[in-house]
Design a protein around this motif. Structure first.
Motif, PDB file in Angstrom:
ATOM      1  N   ALA A 116       0.824  -1.212   0.000  1.00  0.00           N
ATOM      2  CA  ALA A 116       0.000   0.000   0.000  1.00  0.00           C
ATOM      3  C   ALA A 116       0.857   1.260   0.000  1.00  0.00           C
ATOM      4  CB  ALA A 116      -0.935  -0.013   1.205  1.00  0.00           C
TER       5      ALA A 116
ATOM      6  N   ARG B 253       3.029   5.776  -6.942  1.00  0.00           N
ATOM      7  CA  ARG B 253       1.927   5.238  -6.131  1.00  0.00           C
ATOM      8  C   ARG B 253       0.604   5.905  -6.509  1.00  0.00           C
ATOM      9  NH1 ARG B 253       1.910   6.106   0.344  1.00  0.00           N
ATOM     10  NH2 ARG B 253      -0.344   6.144   0.578  1.00  0.00           N
ATOM     11  N   GLU B 254       0.623   7.223  -6.678  1.00  0.00           N
ATOM     12  CA  GLU B 254      -0.606   7.935  -7.042  1.00  0.00           C
ATOM     13  C   GLU B 254      -0.976   7.660  -8.504  1.00  0.00           C
ATOM     14  OE1 GLU B 254       1.816   9.535  -5.019  1.00  0.00           O
ATOM     15  OE2 GLU B 254       0.499   8.976  -3.359  1.00  0.00           O
TER      16      GLU B 254
ATOM     17  N   LEU C   1     -13.517   1.984 -13.356  1.00  0.00           N
ATOM     18  CA  LEU C   1     -14.614   2.733 -13.979  1.00  0.00           C
ATOM     19  C   LEU C   1     -14.953   2.160 -15.353  1.00  0.00           C
ATOM     20  CD1 LEU C   1     -13.619   6.402 -13.007  1.00  0.00           C
ATOM     21  CD2 LEU C   1     -15.439   5.009 -11.995  1.00  0.00           C
TER      22      LEU C   1
ATOM     23  N   ALA D 108      -1.491   4.298   4.698  1.00  0.00           N
ATOM     24  CA  ALA D 108      -1.334   4.025   3.263  1.00  0.00           C
ATOM     25  C   ALA D 108      -2.436   3.109   2.740  1.00  0.00           C
ATOM     26  CB  ALA D 108       0.037   3.415   2.983  1.00  0.00           C
ATOM     27  N   ASP D 109      -2.923   2.214   3.590  1.00  0.00           N
ATOM     28  CA  ASP D 109      -3.967   1.296   3.117  1.00  0.00           C
ATOM     29  C   ASP D 109      -5.364   1.779   3.504  1.00  0.00           C
ATOM     30  OD1 ASP D 109      -3.824   0.920   5.806  1.00  0.00           O
ATOM     31  OD2 ASP D 109      -3.710  -1.273   5.723  1.00  0.00           O
TER      32      ASP D 109
ATOM     33  N   LEU E  83     -16.779  12.847  -8.574  1.00  0.00           N
ATOM     34  CA  LEU E  83     -16.663  11.413  -8.305  1.00  0.00           C
ATOM     35  C   LEU E  83     -17.141  11.141  -6.886  1.00  0.00           C
ATOM     36  CD1 LEU E  83     -13.075  10.992  -9.793  1.00  0.00           C
ATOM     37  CD2 LEU E  83     -15.193  10.239 -10.865  1.00  0.00           C
TER      38      LEU E  83
ATOM     39  N   VAL F 166     -20.546  10.886 -10.966  1.00  0.00           N
ATOM     40  CA  VAL F 166     -20.211   9.511 -11.318  1.00  0.00           C
ATOM     41  C   VAL F 166     -20.028   8.701 -10.036  1.00  0.00           C
ATOM     42  CG1 VAL F 166     -18.158   8.167 -12.019  1.00  0.00           C
ATOM     43  CG2 VAL F 166     -19.264   9.701 -13.643  1.00  0.00           C
ATOM     44  N   ASP F 167     -20.589   7.501 -10.028  1.00  0.00           N
ATOM     45  CA  ASP F 167     -20.402   6.566  -8.923  1.00  0.00           C
ATOM     46  C   ASP F 167     -19.024   5.919  -9.083  1.00  0.00           C
ATOM     47  OD1 ASP F 167     -20.378   4.464  -7.120  1.00  0.00           O
ATOM     48  OD2 ASP F 167     -22.423   3.830  -7.557  1.00  0.00           O
ATOM     49  N   ALA F 168     -18.128   6.222  -8.145  1.00  0.00           N
ATOM     50  CA  ALA F 168     -16.747   5.730  -8.236  1.00  0.00           C
ATOM     51  C   ALA F 168     -16.527   4.459  -7.430  1.00  0.00           C
ATOM     52  CB  ALA F 168     -15.776   6.811  -7.777  1.00  0.00           C
TER      53      ALA F 168
ATOM     54  N   LYS G 210     -14.080   2.050  -0.042  1.00  0.00           N
ATOM     55  CA  LYS G 210     -12.641   1.742  -0.107  1.00  0.00           C
ATOM     56  C   LYS G 210     -11.965   2.447  -1.292  1.00  0.00           C
ATOM     57  CE  LYS G 210     -12.582  -2.805  -0.441  1.00  0.00           C
ATOM     58  NZ  LYS G 210     -12.156  -4.190  -0.803  1.00  0.00           N
ATOM     59  N   ARG G 211     -12.732   2.833  -2.285  1.00  0.00           N
ATOM     60  CA  ARG G 211     -12.157   3.582  -3.420  1.00  0.00           C
ATOM     61  C   ARG G 211     -11.784   5.002  -3.016  1.00  0.00           C
ATOM     62  NH1 ARG G 211     -12.247  -0.639  -5.650  1.00  0.00           N
ATOM     63  NH2 ARG G 211     -10.343  -0.659  -4.439  1.00  0.00           N
TER      64      ARG G 211
ATOM     65  N   ARG H  76      -9.613   5.723  -1.105  1.00  0.00           N
ATOM     66  CA  ARG H  76      -8.141   5.733  -1.127  1.00  0.00           C
ATOM     67  C   ARG H  76      -7.632   6.215  -2.483  1.00  0.00           C
ATOM     68  NH1 ARG H  76      -4.798   0.149  -0.467  1.00  0.00           N
ATOM     69  NH2 ARG H  76      -3.030   0.786  -1.741  1.00  0.00           N
ATOM     70  N   GLU H  77      -8.226   5.702  -3.561  1.00  0.00           N
ATOM     71  CA  GLU H  77      -7.780   6.121  -4.896  1.00  0.00           C
ATOM     72  C   GLU H  77      -8.237   7.557  -5.189  1.00  0.00           C
ATOM     73  OE1 GLU H  77      -9.040   2.853  -4.385  1.00  0.00           O
ATOM     74  OE2 GLU H  77      -6.926   2.271  -4.326  1.00  0.00           O
ATOM     75  N   LEU H  78      -9.427   7.944  -4.732  1.00  0.00           N
ATOM     76  CA  LEU H  78      -9.868   9.330  -4.944  1.00  0.00           C
ATOM     77  C   LEU H  78      -8.934  10.297  -4.213  1.00  0.00           C
ATOM     78  CD1 LEU H  78     -13.782   9.176  -4.761  1.00  0.00           C
ATOM     79  CD2 LEU H  78     -12.269   8.879  -6.720  1.00  0.00           C
TER      80      LEU H  78
ATOM     81  N   ALA I  66      -5.771   9.694  -3.552  1.00  0.00           N
ATOM     82  CA  ALA I  66      -4.506   9.698  -4.304  1.00  0.00           C
ATOM     83  C   ALA I  66      -4.625  10.631  -5.510  1.00  0.00           C
ATOM     84  CB  ALA I  66      -4.163   8.275  -4.757  1.00  0.00           C
ATOM     85  N   LEU I  67      -5.774  10.582  -6.174  1.00  0.00           N
ATOM     86  CA  LEU I  67      -6.017  11.454  -7.327  1.00  0.00           C
ATOM     87  C   LEU I  67      -6.034  12.922  -6.901  1.00  0.00           C
ATOM     88  CD1 LEU I  67      -6.895  12.047 -10.232  1.00  0.00           C
ATOM     89  CD2 LEU I  67      -9.169  11.198  -9.681  1.00  0.00           C
TER      90      LEU I  67
END
Lengths: 207, 207
Positions: free
Chosen positions: A104, A179-180, A191, B104-105, B146, B170-172, B176-177, B179-181, B183-184
């Motif tokens: 992670a 990582r990002e 998606l 991080a996780d 998102l 938009v449904d992302a 748990k996502r 984390r990616e949002l 990061a974005l």
């Protein structure tokens, strides 16, 4: 002119070969199946070979699924010393499509850099679907390739290849930003897999 | 019509208040400084108050810097039970601009959900700069918000507010996502802070 070796003749490998060849670079395409690789190489004007052949490029793109990277590094490890190694992978857990298989707090690119410490590893081409690399566009905008890495010269070389092929390139920071970039690639894949976006769409960077 | 309380009258709070009010929703804007909050509320047509006032919304947007979230949850915790709590934060280490301060996780949204287990926490509004929320556009495209979360009904409510205000939603995926949002959102902030992109730009989602 840059000499570029692309390992892997799938969608991303073919798209990157096309971009590099369009910019007048010397392109070598290596994959497992020689016949299929020759077809792909002919389409882009690259020289074809099989994995195991000597690498002619100063830039090496690992355009294989992440699980196949270890084998490629096992084959070429010492030969990659001093080269610019580009990692376009998205290290998804393809059984769940719900997680990455790298730590992670790390990235596939960081794992690769650890395995080939004498190479200059960059993360690039993982946030743009192959279709948007091939067409150079995403929606009405030119496709932008995000490049992360610790070596500014290496990033400039790859950015020149990208721009020479008709796309935009952006410096996304140090290799730790991989990582990002991998989170972004992962999110974008979920998606598209869920049909929220098309494989010709995705995230477009507006400057 | 949805009743929405926005805590925080900074750029994001004001932008979300404007979007919600434009869609004809009932909007309450709470912040620390009543005079400044009244000015912001007047601009968007929201009712103004200070943090500590009773929450009138069924949807509560935590539009404060991440370090201030703990205090807000300390003030309102039990009052958030059953409500849709929207987390638009980007939990950056603002001293380095080089890391997030959450595990991080995990994610800020997951941390918040753990603190208010009876609320339905969503991640939203963290991948779009305030300017692109306020103008509803990023480049030539309509801004897309998102939304990640585990409660489909809650996501639909917030998506309706977003669309009613003239943006895309938009449904992302699951919470748990987030984390990616995040990061974005983090990547996008580093690009703007480094002047690679403008604060009116960023990642635009092409369907």
């Amino acid at each position: 002119m840059t000499a570029i070796t692309i390992i892997g003749a799938g969608n991303i490998g073919q798209a990157v070969a096309g971009i590099a060849a369009a910019g007048g670079n010397q392109v070598q395409l290596l994959a497992r199946d020689l016949e299929r690789t020759q077809q792909a190489a002919t389409a882009s004007g690259a020289a074809a070979g099989v994995v195991g052949d000597a690498i002619t490029g100063d830039v090496v793109v690992l355009a294989v699924p992440y699980p196949a990277v270890a084998e490629v590094l096992g084959t070429y490890g010492p030969a990659l010393a001093g080269k610019v190694v580009v990692d376009p992978t998205n290290p998804l857990d393809f059984s769940t499509f719900d997680a990455l298989v790298v730590p992670a707090d790390g990235s596939a690119a960081a794992q690769i850099q650890a395995q080939v410490p004498d190479a200059r590893v960059l993360k690039a081409f993982n946030t743009t679907f192959a279709g948007t690399l091939a067409t150079r566009s995403i929606g009405d905008a030119t496709t932008t390739v995000l490049i992360a890495g610790d070596d500014a010269d290496a990033k400039a070389v790859v950015a020149d290849v990208v721009r020479g092929g008709g796309l935009e390139a952006v410096d996304a920071g140090a290799l730790k930003r991989a990582r990002e970039l991998e989170a972004l690639g992962f999110l974008q894949l979920t998606l598209a897999a869920g049909s929220t976006i098309d494989w010709t769409g995705g995230f477009s960077l507006v400057r």
